[in-house]
Write an enzyme that holds these catalytic residues in place. Structure first.
Site, PDB file in Angstrom:
ATOM      1  N   GLY A  39      42.689  52.586 -44.091  1.00 52.72           N
ATOM      2  CA  GLY A  39      43.273  52.437 -42.913  1.00 52.72           C
ATOM      3  C   GLY A  39      42.538  53.402 -41.689  1.00 52.72           C
ATOM      4  N   HIS A 137      51.180  48.415 -44.598  1.00 53.77           N
ATOM      5  CA  HIS A 137      52.629  48.679 -45.582  1.00 53.77           C
ATOM      6  C   HIS A 137      53.000  47.218 -46.051  1.00 53.77           C
ATOM      7  CE1 HIS A 137      51.572  52.407 -44.065  1.00 53.77           C
ATOM      8  NE2 HIS A 137      52.382  52.748 -42.952  1.00 53.77           N
ATOM      9  N   HIS A 162      50.688  58.085 -46.622  1.00 52.65           N
ATOM     10  CA  HIS A 162      51.344  58.461 -45.415  1.00 52.65           C
ATOM     11  C   HIS A 162      52.643  57.212 -45.362  1.00 52.65           C
ATOM     12  CE1 HIS A 162      51.649  58.437 -40.844  1.00 52.65           C
ATOM     13  NE2 HIS A 162      52.226  59.520 -41.372  1.00 52.65           N
TER      14      HIS A 162
END
Ligand code: MG
Length: 203
Positions: A39, A137, A162
């Protein structure tokens, strides 16, 4: 830590305290092997990882298809019209990532890989000193990124995740779920913890 360019000159969602923790984590293991990020987006976290690897004689691979995650698509909360390529009729963050690396002088320290992390994973063989999971996500993607990439973290290497929110009111579940899976696996022990960033050490 002295970043070559200001972190807030790069679009992104990594908080400065999280960035400093990411830098310190990568700096501590950079010499052991390459770091890999899932990402890239516009390169804000690659700026921290790349600076750490510049300072610590390491290297970063950053993987992204550059078409944006669900929340970056038109009509979604994090859509940014400036990242829309009208000819491609799609989000395209690659030119911005390249601009970030150029401005930061990190082109020889950070190597972008343009493609889907699950396809890159099929061919990946190099043990990694640090894997930073910060891609889509969605439940499917987050669990897949964990499944495919955590085995590449070398012993004493770091898995960093994260957007881990223990309280569902603060954010989506999948990053938290894979963090719990990593801890429950017995393969990782808790390291640093700053805001929504979790650092796990491979036992
Ligand atoms: Mg994130």
């Amino acid at each position: 830590m002295k970043l070559p360019i200001a972190a807030d000159s790069v679009k992104g969602f990594l908080d400065p305290a999280e960035g400093a923790a990411l830098y310190a984590a990568a700096r501590s293991v950079a010499a052991l092997g390459p770091c890999l990020e899932i990402g890239s987006y516009c390169g804000r976290s690659a700026l921290y990882l790349g600076t750490a690897c510049r300072d610590g004689a390491g290297h970063v691979f950053t993987v992204d298809h550059h078409s944006g995650s669900e929340e970056h698509q038109p009509g979604w909360d994090f859509h940014d019209p400036a990242l829309w390529d009208p000819e491609a009729n799609a989000v395209d963050t690659l030119p911005v990532l390249r601009d970030t690396l150029r401005r930061a002088g990190l082109e020889d320290v950070v190597t972008p890989i343009v493609g889907r992390a699950e396809i890159v994973a099929r061919y990946w063989r190099t043990p990694l000193s640090l894997v930073f999971i910060d891609g889509s996500h969605s439940g499917e993607a987050a669990h897949r990124d964990y499944d495919l990439w955590h085995p590449h973290v070398m012993q004493a290497g770091l898995l960093v995740i994260h957007d881990v929110f223990p309280d569902p009111a603060d954010g989506g579940r999948p990053p938290f779920e894979i963090y719990v899976r990593a801890l429950d696996s017995g393969r990782f022990e808790q390291g640093g913890l700053v805001k929504s960033l979790r650092i796990l050490k491979r036992i």
